[in-house]
Design a protein around this motif. Structure first.
Motif, PDB file in Angstrom:
ATOM      1  N   ASP A  88       0.867  -1.181   0.000  1.00  0.00           N
ATOM      2  CA  ASP A  88       0.000   0.000   0.000  1.00  0.00           C
ATOM      3  C   ASP A  88       0.904   1.231   0.000  1.00  0.00           C
ATOM      4  OD1 ASP A  88      -2.017  -1.818   0.163  1.00  0.00           O
ATOM      5  OD2 ASP A  88      -2.741  -1.213   2.134  1.00  0.00           O
ATOM      6  N   THR A  89       1.146   1.763  -1.176  1.00  0.00           N
ATOM      7  CA  THR A  89       2.165   2.802  -1.320  1.00  0.00           C
ATOM      8  C   THR A  89       1.692   4.162  -0.846  1.00  0.00           C
ATOM      9  OG1 THR A  89       1.436   3.291  -3.581  1.00  0.00           O
ATOM     10  CG2 THR A  89       3.137   1.593  -3.299  1.00  0.00           C
ATOM     11  N   PHE A  90       0.362   4.365  -0.785  1.00  0.00           N
ATOM     12  CA  PHE A  90      -0.150   5.677  -0.401  1.00  0.00           C
ATOM     13  C   PHE A  90      -1.526   5.493   0.219  1.00  0.00           C
ATOM     14  CE2 PHE A  90      -1.674  10.065  -1.072  1.00  0.00           C
ATOM     15  CZ  PHE A  90      -0.551  10.770  -0.660  1.00  0.00           C
ATOM     16  N   GLY A  91      -1.736   6.110   1.381  1.00  0.00           N
ATOM     17  CA  GLY A  91      -3.038   6.025   2.039  1.00  0.00           C
ATOM     18  C   GLY A  91      -4.054   6.902   1.336  1.00  0.00           C
ATOM     19  N   VAL A  92      -5.236   6.356   1.090  1.00  0.00           N
ATOM     20  CA  VAL A  92      -6.267   7.105   0.367  1.00  0.00           C
ATOM     21  C   VAL A  92      -7.615   6.933   1.048  1.00  0.00           C
ATOM     22  CG1 VAL A  92      -5.136   7.089  -1.874  1.00  0.00           C
ATOM     23  CG2 VAL A  92      -6.552   5.158  -1.220  1.00  0.00           C
ATOM     24  N   GLY A  93      -8.601   7.595   0.539  1.00  0.00           N
ATOM     25  CA  GLY A  93      -9.957   7.599   1.060  1.00  0.00           C
ATOM     26  C   GLY A  93     -10.761   8.678   0.363  1.00  0.00           C
ATOM     27  N   HIS A  94     -10.110   9.820   0.117  1.00  0.00           N
ATOM     28  CA  HIS A  94     -10.706  10.881  -0.695  1.00  0.00           C
ATOM     29  C   HIS A  94     -10.232  10.711  -2.136  1.00  0.00           C
ATOM     30  CE1 HIS A  94     -11.379  13.826   2.904  1.00  0.00           C
ATOM     31  NE2 HIS A  94     -11.894  12.629   3.108  1.00  0.00           N
ATOM     32  N   SER A  95     -11.010  11.225  -3.065  1.00  0.00           N
ATOM     33  CA  SER A  95     -10.728  10.951  -4.472  1.00  0.00           C
ATOM     34  C   SER A  95      -9.768  11.955  -5.087  1.00  0.00           C
ATOM     35  CB  SER A  95     -12.040  10.970  -5.273  1.00  0.00           C
ATOM     36  OG  SER A  95     -12.431  12.304  -5.520  1.00  0.00           O
ATOM     37  N   SER A  96      -9.294  11.581  -6.283  1.00  0.00           N
ATOM     38  CA  SER A  96      -8.546  12.468  -7.181  1.00  0.00           C
ATOM     39  C   SER A  96      -7.121  12.764  -6.716  1.00  0.00           C
ATOM     40  CB  SER A  96      -9.306  13.792  -7.393  1.00  0.00           C
ATOM     41  OG  SER A  96     -10.664  13.558  -7.667  1.00  0.00           O
ATOM     42  N   THR A  97      -6.561  11.924  -5.843  1.00  0.00           N
ATOM     43  CA  THR A  97      -5.224  12.176  -5.291  1.00  0.00           C
ATOM     44  C   THR A  97      -4.128  11.347  -5.942  1.00  0.00           C
ATOM     45  OG1 THR A  97      -5.488  10.492  -3.560  1.00  0.00           O
ATOM     46  CG2 THR A  97      -6.234  12.727  -3.042  1.00  0.00           C
ATOM     47  N   SER A  98      -4.473  10.297  -6.678  1.00  0.00           N
ATOM     48  CA  SER A  98      -3.466   9.305  -7.080  1.00  0.00           C
ATOM     49  C   SER A  98      -2.417   9.872  -8.035  1.00  0.00           C
ATOM     50  CB  SER A  98      -4.147   8.095  -7.735  1.00  0.00           C
ATOM     51  OG  SER A  98      -4.830   8.471  -8.909  1.00  0.00           O
ATOM     52  N   ILE A  99      -2.805  10.724  -8.967  1.00  0.00           N
ATOM     53  CA  ILE A  99      -1.833  11.228  -9.944  1.00  0.00           C
ATOM     54  C   ILE A  99      -0.844  12.162  -9.262  1.00  0.00           C
ATOM     55  CG2 ILE A  99      -1.514  12.354 -12.171  1.00  0.00           C
ATOM     56  CD1 ILE A  99      -4.329  11.546 -12.925  1.00  0.00           C
ATOM     57  N   SER A 100      -1.332  13.011  -8.350  1.00  0.00           N
ATOM     58  CA  SER A 100      -0.426  13.882  -7.597  1.00  0.00           C
ATOM     59  C   SER A 100       0.555  13.061  -6.773  1.00  0.00           C
ATOM     60  CB  SER A 100      -1.223  14.812  -6.678  1.00  0.00           C
ATOM     61  OG  SER A 100      -1.967  15.754  -7.409  1.00  0.00           O
ATOM     62  N   ALA A 101       0.041  12.064  -6.058  1.00  0.00           N
ATOM     63  CA  ALA A 101       0.911  11.239  -5.217  1.00  0.00           C
ATOM     64  C   ALA A 101       1.901  10.456  -6.080  1.00  0.00           C
ATOM     65  CB  ALA A 101       0.069  10.287  -4.374  1.00  0.00           C
ATOM     66  N   GLY A 102       1.399   9.857  -7.171  1.00  0.00           N
ATOM     67  CA  GLY A 102       2.270   9.088  -8.043  1.00  0.00           C
ATOM     68  C   GLY A 102       3.328   9.949  -8.698  1.00  0.00           C
ATOM     69  N   LEU A 103       2.963  11.167  -9.064  1.00  0.00           N
ATOM     70  CA  LEU A 103       3.948  12.078  -9.651  1.00  0.00           C
ATOM     71  C   LEU A 103       5.036  12.407  -8.635  1.00  0.00           C
ATOM     72  CD1 LEU A 103       4.954  13.915 -11.905  1.00  0.00           C
ATOM     73  CD2 LEU A 103       3.351  15.677 -11.091  1.00  0.00           C
ATOM     74  N   MET A 144       6.055  10.509  -6.229  1.00  0.00           N
ATOM     75  CA  MET A 144       6.911   9.328  -6.140  1.00  0.00           C
ATOM     76  C   MET A 144       7.867   9.262  -7.329  1.00  0.00           C
ATOM     77  SD  MET A 144       4.069   6.510  -5.026  1.00  0.00           S
ATOM     78  CE  MET A 144       3.055   6.718  -3.563  1.00  0.00           C
ATOM     79  N   SER A 145       7.347   9.472  -8.524  1.00  0.00           N
ATOM     80  CA  SER A 145       8.156   9.380  -9.734  1.00  0.00           C
ATOM     81  C   SER A 145       9.296  10.387  -9.725  1.00  0.00           C
ATOM     82  CB  SER A 145       7.272   9.587 -10.967  1.00  0.00           C
ATOM     83  OG  SER A 145       8.028   9.573 -12.149  1.00  0.00           O
ATOM     84  N   LEU A 146       8.989  11.624  -9.335  1.00  0.00           N
ATOM     85  CA  LEU A 146      10.023  12.658  -9.333  1.00  0.00           C
ATOM     86  C   LEU A 146      11.087  12.369  -8.264  1.00  0.00           C
ATOM     87  CD1 LEU A 146       7.851  15.875  -9.813  1.00  0.00           C
ATOM     88  CD2 LEU A 146       9.175  14.631 -11.537  1.00  0.00           C
ATOM     89  N   ALA A 147      10.644  11.866  -7.096  1.00  0.00           N
ATOM     90  CA  ALA A 147      11.603  11.542  -6.046  1.00  0.00           C
ATOM     91  C   ALA A 147      12.503  10.382  -6.467  1.00  0.00           C
ATOM     92  CB  ALA A 147      10.868  11.208  -4.752  1.00  0.00           C
ATOM     93  N   LEU A 148      11.913   9.383  -7.151  1.00  0.00           N
ATOM     94  CA  LEU A 148      12.709   8.248  -7.636  1.00  0.00           C
ATOM     95  C   LEU A 148      13.704   8.696  -8.703  1.00  0.00           C
ATOM     96  CD1 LEU A 148       9.856   5.580  -7.820  1.00  0.00           C
ATOM     97  CD2 LEU A 148      11.826   5.522  -6.276  1.00  0.00           C
ATOM     98  N   ARG A 149      13.249   9.576  -9.599  1.00  0.00           N
ATOM     99  CA  ARG A 149      14.149  10.079 -10.637  1.00  0.00           C
ATOM    100  C   ARG A 149      15.308  10.848 -10.023  1.00  0.00           C
ATOM    101  NH1 ARG A 149      11.650  13.892 -15.254  1.00  0.00           N
ATOM    102  NH2 ARG A 149      11.651  15.429 -13.569  1.00  0.00           N
ATOM    103  N   TYR A 150      15.012  11.654  -9.018  1.00  0.00           N
ATOM    104  CA  TYR A 150      16.063  12.433  -8.349  1.00  0.00           C
ATOM    105  C   TYR A 150      17.111  11.521  -7.719  1.00  0.00           C
ATOM    106  CZ  TYR A 150      18.239  15.327  -4.754  1.00  0.00           C
ATOM    107  OH  TYR A 150      19.156  15.970  -3.958  1.00  0.00           O
ATOM    108  N   GLN A 151      16.651  10.353  -7.222  1.00  0.00           N
ATOM    109  CA  GLN A 151      17.564   9.412  -6.571  1.00  0.00           C
ATOM    110  C   GLN A 151      18.187   8.404  -7.536  1.00  0.00           C
ATOM    111  OE1 GLN A 151      15.931   8.138  -2.494  1.00  0.00           O
ATOM    112  NE2 GLN A 151      14.135   9.032  -3.497  1.00  0.00           N
ATOM    113  N   GLY A 152      17.876   8.559  -8.821  1.00  0.00           N
ATOM    114  CA  GLY A 152      18.466   7.685  -9.819  1.00  0.00           C
ATOM    115  C   GLY A 152      17.851   6.309  -9.899  1.00  0.00           C
ATOM    116  N   CYS A 153      16.621   6.154  -9.421  1.00  0.00           N
ATOM    117  CA  CYS A 153      15.936   4.858  -9.454  1.00  0.00           C
ATOM    118  C   CYS A 153      15.017   4.786 -10.664  1.00  0.00           C
ATOM    119  CB  CYS A 153      15.117   4.646  -8.183  1.00  0.00           C
ATOM    120  SG  CYS A 153      16.073   4.731  -6.662  1.00  0.00           S
ATOM    121  N   ALA A 154      15.007   3.622 -11.321  1.00  0.00           N
ATOM    122  CA  ALA A 154      14.191   3.454 -12.527  1.00  0.00           C
ATOM    123  C   ALA A 154      13.041   2.504 -12.244  1.00  0.00           C
ATOM    124  CB  ALA A 154      15.045   2.925 -13.672  1.00  0.00           C
ATOM    125  N   GLN A 155      12.172   2.884 -11.315  1.00  0.00           N
ATOM    126  CA  GLN A 155      11.036   2.049 -10.960  1.00  0.00           C
ATOM    127  C   GLN A 155       9.771   2.597 -11.622  1.00  0.00           C
ATOM    128  OE1 GLN A 155      13.203   1.993  -6.730  1.00  0.00           O
ATOM    129  NE2 GLN A 155      10.986   1.757  -6.570  1.00  0.00           N
TER     130      GLN A 155
END
Length: 687
Positions: free
Chosen positions: A149-164, A166-177
């Motif tokens: 469970d990568t992100f706690g949810v319950g209210h709608s419309s949050t997944s793209i913001s949260a996923g973005l 994650m993606s930017l933090a992974l890119r900054y750390q050099g991870c290709a996930q």
């Protein structure tokens, strides 16, 4: 999309494998009855983690979908919970966990209504029957519950913001996930989703967004965006993915012989897929694809996750897929209660005094029904009334109003901020808007409430449903902060009814008032109080002494100040204290405060003049900043009588922590707000 270094090469799905399984793609079973006995699910039982899926053939994955769907049916019958959305994403969930290397790769669910299949495949199969029960699994994804469970949810419309993020933090750390966000067509109407998509393009982020389009949020999806998705689907075309990852426009195979004009009279014959909204924003768009066709999903997603930059894969599914009654009634089967025990009638009933119950032979109304009745009654006599909801027509009790007054009903989709400012704009033009909104969702429109409504002192009424603890939906949906964030706003008037009858008349009172008002009421049924007619207008800021128990000669006199529907609990607790003391040591004044803002300070002064030695406040709201805090502020800062007599003051409410899911009675007991809990706290105060 960058390939995860952890993803096994075996998950590259070959064209020959797809072709050999294509004939099996429509073999999923449809069920008509929820099983009472644990079904036989040998493939499902062999999965303890997503990695166990990696050795499955495509044919086995299709069989697994049947087993998983049947298991979800059985589990929902045992525990209740969200239903239709979970059945609709069985194939998608299997495909994602087959193709991705979770938890290194990140799957982000939106809202979380559809995450039960995900929980089953990530090691929580045998715990699923405990979902929504005290100390059991949560109703939504929760980071503390599982590494999957990568992100706690319950209210709608949050997944793209949260996923973005994650993606930017992974890119900054050099991870290709890989980061994959699953969002429904209903949640996509939330403005936050578009804000995130805009930023994803600006950042050129590697992000895979999967739009699960079932044309059905909790209510029917509405608005221009919904029509746009319908146009994409009904065109009969799709943007497919070539082996090189390039978009290719082609006919969609499931649309052979489909007469588009019968389905959508205004649709053009020329497909507009290459000019769709997502591509216009800057996403690479693929779809729409059949979200129940596992071979197709495997082919599409295995290619899409290798495409760099922001990518959106549009799939269409059926809410309630595989359970015939739910496919016919997706709204009714959005969530279900657990199946009744077959021999219920023969079992003795155990009394539960922890929460107020309706008197026998008097069917109690839900508070949402009370609101719906008020809306219809008032609209019949006042043509200035307009009603707004952010996608909660059914839950807020507005079905009858929408049917009888369609020109005065506005469902704005999942857009709470817009709902509040829309009402503000209406109020400038001489009409009287009412915003029906859940307490937990009003939090999302807080800036608009302050800046657009209260600052301009506009005539808007907020009907705040699901206030207080909400039981099995847990902390994400609890409405326990509204007194605190409303009462600090100038110009606000806040009412807290004790029962259904008072709720009806306080709605009428606040509607009649020219300014910004809020009536706050809980989820579920009331006490069975009969709604008296005609509608009354109460004096704003005037409390009511409900009862005085005990002798005037008692040495200890308690003023029990009650806000909202804790009144029945307060009465029982007061009776227990007074009747339990044979020496008549205590006198208790039980006060229905009725208004959080303005407070009835005249009554407070009158109580102090009667020699009150102890004051206790009671509310189903956090103690910090709540209605009890408002009493404290007045007494400490403004009351000369309080400074002179110095009675002991004590606040009862929800402690400073998030309250875990369970039944509402269990949650109240956990907070010391059952009859026994309140009695115990009052005895300690008086001792």
């Amino acid at each position: 999309m960058q390939q995860s270094p952890h993803s096994p090469q075996s998950q590259s799905v070959s064209a020959s494998a797809i072709e050999s399984a294509a004939q099996l793609s429509n073999l999923q079973q449809t069920y008509a009855v929820i099983p009472r006995v644990r079904p036989n699910t040998p493939l499902l039982d062999s999965i303890d983690a997503p990695s166990d899926l990696k050795t499955f053939t495509t044919t086995q994955l299709i069989t697994l979908a049947d087993e998983l769907r049947l298991f979800l049916l059985y589990s929902a019958g045992q525990s209740g919970g969200h239903f239709g959305a979970n059945l609709g994403v069985v194939e998608l969930t299997i495909a994602l966990h087959y193709l991705l290397d979770t938890p290194q790769d990140q799957i982000v669910w939106d809202v979380g209504h559809q995450a039960y299949a995900h929980k089953v495949l990530t090691g929580r199969r045998e715990q699923l029957g405990s979902i929504r029960s005290k100390d059991g699994l949560t109703a939504f994804p929760e980071r503390a519950e599982s590494v999957y469970d990568t992100f706690g949810v319950g209210h709608s419309s949050t997944s793209i913001s949260a996923g973005l993020g994650m993606s930017l933090a992974l890119r900054y750390q050099g991870c290709a996930q890989t980061v994959a966000c699953i969002i429904g067509d209903g949640a996509m109407t939330g403005g936050m989703a578009f804000e995130a998509m805009n930023d994803a393009v600006q950042q050129d982020a590697d992000l895979l967004v999967i739009l699960n389009d079932n044309d059905m949020s909790i209510s029917c999806s509405i608005g221009g965006f919904s029509r746009h998705l319908a146009t994409l689907w009904e065109s009969g075309y799709q943007v497919d993915i070539s082996e090189t990852g390039e978009p290719v426009l082609c006919h969609r195979p499931d649309m052979q012989g489909f007469d588009r004009r019968k389905r959508h009279k205004e649709m053009r014959d020329v497909p507009q897929l290459e000019d769709n909204l997502f591509k216009a924003i800057g996403f690479t768009y693929f779809g729409p694809f059949d979200g129940h066709n596992i071979p197709e999903l495997l082919r599409v997603l295995s290619l899409a996750k290798r495409v760099s930059g922001p990518v959106l894969v549009h799939i269409y599914t059926t809410k309630g897929k595989g359970f015939a009654p739910a496919e016919l009634d997706p709204v009714g089967y959005h969530a279900i209660s657990k199946l009744p025990v077959e021999d219920d009638e023969t079992k003795p009933k155990v009394a539960d005094t922890s929460v107020a119950k309706a008197p026998k032979n008097k069917p109690a109304l839900k508070y949402s029904q009370v609101f719906g009745q008020f809306l219809c009654d008032k609209a019949a006599e006042d043509d200035k009334l307009l009603a707004i909801t952010p996608a909660m027509e059914e839950g807020s009790g507005m079905i009858d109003f929408a049917r009888h007054f369609p020109a005065r009903f506005f469902d704005v989709a999942i857009a709470e901020q817009h709902a509040v400012t829309l009402a503000a704009g209406m109020a400038t033009q001489g009409v009287k808007p009412i915003v029906a909104i859940y307490s937990t969702f009003l939090q999302r429109g807080y800036d608009q409430l302050i800046h657009d409504v209260a600052l301009q002192n506009l005539d808007v009424t907020f009907a705040i449903d699901r206030a207080g603890l909400v039981g099995e939906d847990g902390a994400t949906h609890a409405g326990v902060f509204d007194f605190a964030f409303l009462r600090c706003v100038p110009n606000m008037v806040i009412a807290a009814p004790k029962d259904e009858n008072e709720c009806y008349h306080l709605l009428n009172t606040c509607y009649d008032y020219e300014g910004c008002t809020a009536v706050r009421y809980p989820r579920g049924v009331g006490t069975g109080a009969v709604i008296e007619q005609p509608a009354q207008i109460y004096k704003i800021g005037e409390a009511v002494v409900e009862s005085v128990l005990g002798s005037n000669d008692a040495p200890k006199k308690l003023a029990l100040l009650v806000f909202g529907t804790m009144m029945t609990t307060a009465q029982h607790a007061a009776e227990a204290i007074v009747n339990g003391d044979t020496e008549s040591e205590y006198q208790v004044h039980v006060v229905n405060m009725r208004w959080v803002k303005p407070l009835d300070t005249n009554l407070l002064e009158a109580l102090l003049a009667k020699g009150i030695t102890h004051i206790a406040t009671l509310e189903e709201h956090v103690i910090t900043g709540g209605a009890g805090s408002a009493v404290n502020e007045y007494l400490l800062n403004e009351s000369a009588a309080f400074k002179r007599t110095r009675p002991v003051i004590y606040n009862m409410g929800i402690p400073d922590r998030f309250i875990a899911h369970g039944s509402q009675a269990q949650q109240l007991a956990d907070c010391g707000l059952s009859v026994d809990g309140v009695s115990k706290q009052l005895r300690q105060l008086l001792s």
